[in-house]
Design a protein around this motif. Structure first.
Motif, PDB file in Angstrom:
ATOM      1  N   PRO A   9       0.818  -1.215   0.000  1.00  0.00           N
ATOM      2  CA  PRO A   9       0.000   0.000   0.000  1.00  0.00           C
ATOM      3  C   PRO A   9       0.849   1.261   0.000  1.00  0.00           C
ATOM      4  O   PRO A   9       1.843   1.344   0.728  1.00  0.00           O
ATOM      5  N   GLU A  12      -1.176   6.700   2.948  1.00  0.00           N
ATOM      6  CA  GLU A  12      -2.560   7.188   2.893  1.00  0.00           C
ATOM      7  C   GLU A  12      -2.636   8.666   2.530  1.00  0.00           C
ATOM      8  O   GLU A  12      -3.611   9.112   1.953  1.00  0.00           O
ATOM      9  N   TYR A  29      -3.337   5.711  -2.966  1.00  0.00           N
ATOM     10  CA  TYR A  29      -3.827   4.886  -1.864  1.00  0.00           C
ATOM     11  C   TYR A  29      -5.300   4.553  -2.065  1.00  0.00           C
ATOM     12  O   TYR A  29      -5.728   3.423  -1.819  1.00  0.00           O
ATOM     13  N   TYR A  33      -6.652   0.857  -2.134  1.00  0.00           N
ATOM     14  CA  TYR A  33      -7.656   0.447  -1.159  1.00  0.00           C
ATOM     15  C   TYR A  33      -8.858  -0.191  -1.845  1.00  0.00           C
ATOM     16  O   TYR A  33      -9.357  -1.242  -1.418  1.00  0.00           O
ATOM     17  N   LYS A  37     -10.101  -4.094  -1.417  1.00  0.00           N
ATOM     18  CA  LYS A  37     -11.448  -4.446  -0.974  1.00  0.00           C
ATOM     19  C   LYS A  37     -12.158  -5.324  -2.001  1.00  0.00           C
ATOM     20  O   LYS A  37     -12.905  -6.234  -1.635  1.00  0.00           O
ATOM     21  N   LYS A  60      -7.164  -7.195   5.265  1.00  0.00           N
ATOM     22  CA  LYS A  60      -6.629  -6.981   3.923  1.00  0.00           C
ATOM     23  C   LYS A  60      -6.599  -8.299   3.172  1.00  0.00           C
ATOM     24  O   LYS A  60      -6.448  -9.371   3.760  1.00  0.00           O
TER      25      LYS A  60
END
Length: 79
Positions: A9, A12, A29, A33, A37, A60
């Protein structure tokens, strides 16, 4: 591959290019993300209830993948 950890990742947030004293959300990010998901959901719906219980604390996709992989390798080694 994403779930094997090759796609770590990104941060953020990133420094604001206008004001370095503050941060702004990192668009990279947000993309990461959403991909995580999506893969997370795809993995969860393919699991049996017993396996879903084993990975229920994962947040995750990569964690789910490793938990399943570790469980299977332990089971296979025991044979």
């Amino acid at each position: 591959m994403f779930i094997e950890g090759d796609n770590s990742p990104p941060p953020e947030s990133i420094p604001n290019p206008v004001n370095n004293d503050e941060s702004i959300p990192n668009p990279a990010y947000t993309i990461w993300y959403k991909q995580d998901k999506f893969i997370f959901g795809a993995l969860i719906v393919t699991l049996t209830p017993i396996v879903t219980h084993i990975v229920s604390k994962a947040k995750k996709a990569r964690v789910i993948w490793h938990m399943i992989s570790d469980s299977l390798s332990f089971t296979l080694r025991g044979r």
